[in-house]
Structures are given as C-alpha cells and as structure tokens.
Design an enzyme around this catalytic site. Structure first.
Site, PDB file in Angstrom:
ATOM      1  N   CYS A  41      19.167 -17.969  68.709  1.00 35.71           N
ATOM      2  CA  CYS A  41      18.741 -16.808  67.923  1.00 35.71           C
ATOM      3  C   CYS A  41      18.460 -17.245  66.480  1.00 35.71           C
ATOM      4  O   CYS A  41      19.370 -17.663  65.764  1.00 35.71           O
ATOM      5  CB  CYS A  41      19.843 -15.761  67.972  1.00 35.71           C
ATOM      6  SG  CYS A  41      19.728 -14.453  66.739  1.00 35.71           S
ATOM      7  N   CYS A  44      20.362 -15.355  63.801  1.00 36.71           N
ATOM      8  CA  CYS A  44      21.780 -15.755  63.848  1.00 36.71           C
ATOM      9  C   CYS A  44      21.988 -17.051  63.080  1.00 36.71           C
ATOM     10  O   CYS A  44      22.973 -17.208  62.352  1.00 36.71           O
ATOM     11  CB  CYS A  44      22.242 -15.934  65.295  1.00 36.71           C
ATOM     12  SG  CYS A  44      22.124 -14.451  66.303  1.00 36.71           S
TER      13      CYS A  44
END
Length: 118
Positions: A41, A44
């Site tokens: 991600c 993230c």
C-alpha cells in the site's frame, strides 16, 4: 511497555501485532496507536516515516503498533477496517480516535497529546 518483539528494521520503535492475544496485551498499556496497513500500500508506506518520527517523540508515553491486514484479516475484520492506512488510538483498551488515510505529523501529535491528558 508492550509485550511483543520489536520489528528489527524499525529500531524497536513500533511493534508488529500478529495475533489477537498480542493485540489484547498491547492495548492494556495506556495510550496505543495501532496502524492497520499492508506492505504493498503506497499511502501506508508514506505514513510509516511519520509514525516512526512520532514513536521517537512519544517514546515511553505512547506505544506504537502495526497490523498487516493481508496477513491478519481476522483482526482487520474485528475492527471493521475498510480502507488503509487506518490509525486507531486506544486508551486503556478503548478506541478513542480513528483516522483513515495518510495523516500529517502535527495533526497526529495533537491527537496523541489530547489522548494523554484525557
């Protein structure tokens, strides 16, 4: 403070939660920020350096933990994680704040300051 092994590449400032039992143990220790994320991600990964900087600033005051939702879908489901990154601040086992998406250093610091004085 948190009874889980540190992630070596994180210099011990964040803990990886790998089970419901480990999460339960971590949440019993004052203020805890849990980062629900995934290794692939992009947002993230953008959030990670901010959390590491905060972990240094709040060392001894706030515990920081992460849960990879791909590996621990049961924990993601338990907390109804629908988007990542999701950051949840707990105090004495109770969720007091949930933030979705990349959060800036100053806004997270203000949230943690508020959690510490409640």
């Amino acid at each position: 403070m948190v009874l889980i092994a540190p992630i070596p590449e994180k210099n011990g400032s964040m803990q990886e939660i790998t089970s419901a039992k480990a999460l339960e143990s971590a949440l019993g220790n004052g203020v805890v920020l849990v980062d629900f994320n995934a290794p692939d991600c992009g947002p993230c990964r953008a959030q990670e350096p901010i959390l590491l900087k905060l972990a240094t600033r709040y060392s001894g005051k706030v515990a920081f933990a992460m849960i990879h939702i791909d590996a621990h879908r049961d924990l993601a489901a338990q907390f109804r994680i629908r988007s990542i990154p999701t950051l949840i601040v707990f105090k004495e086992r109770s969720e007091i704040l949930r933030l979705v998406g990349v959060q800036g250093f100053e806004s997270l610091a203000a949230a943690l300051d508020q959690a510490l004085v409640k």
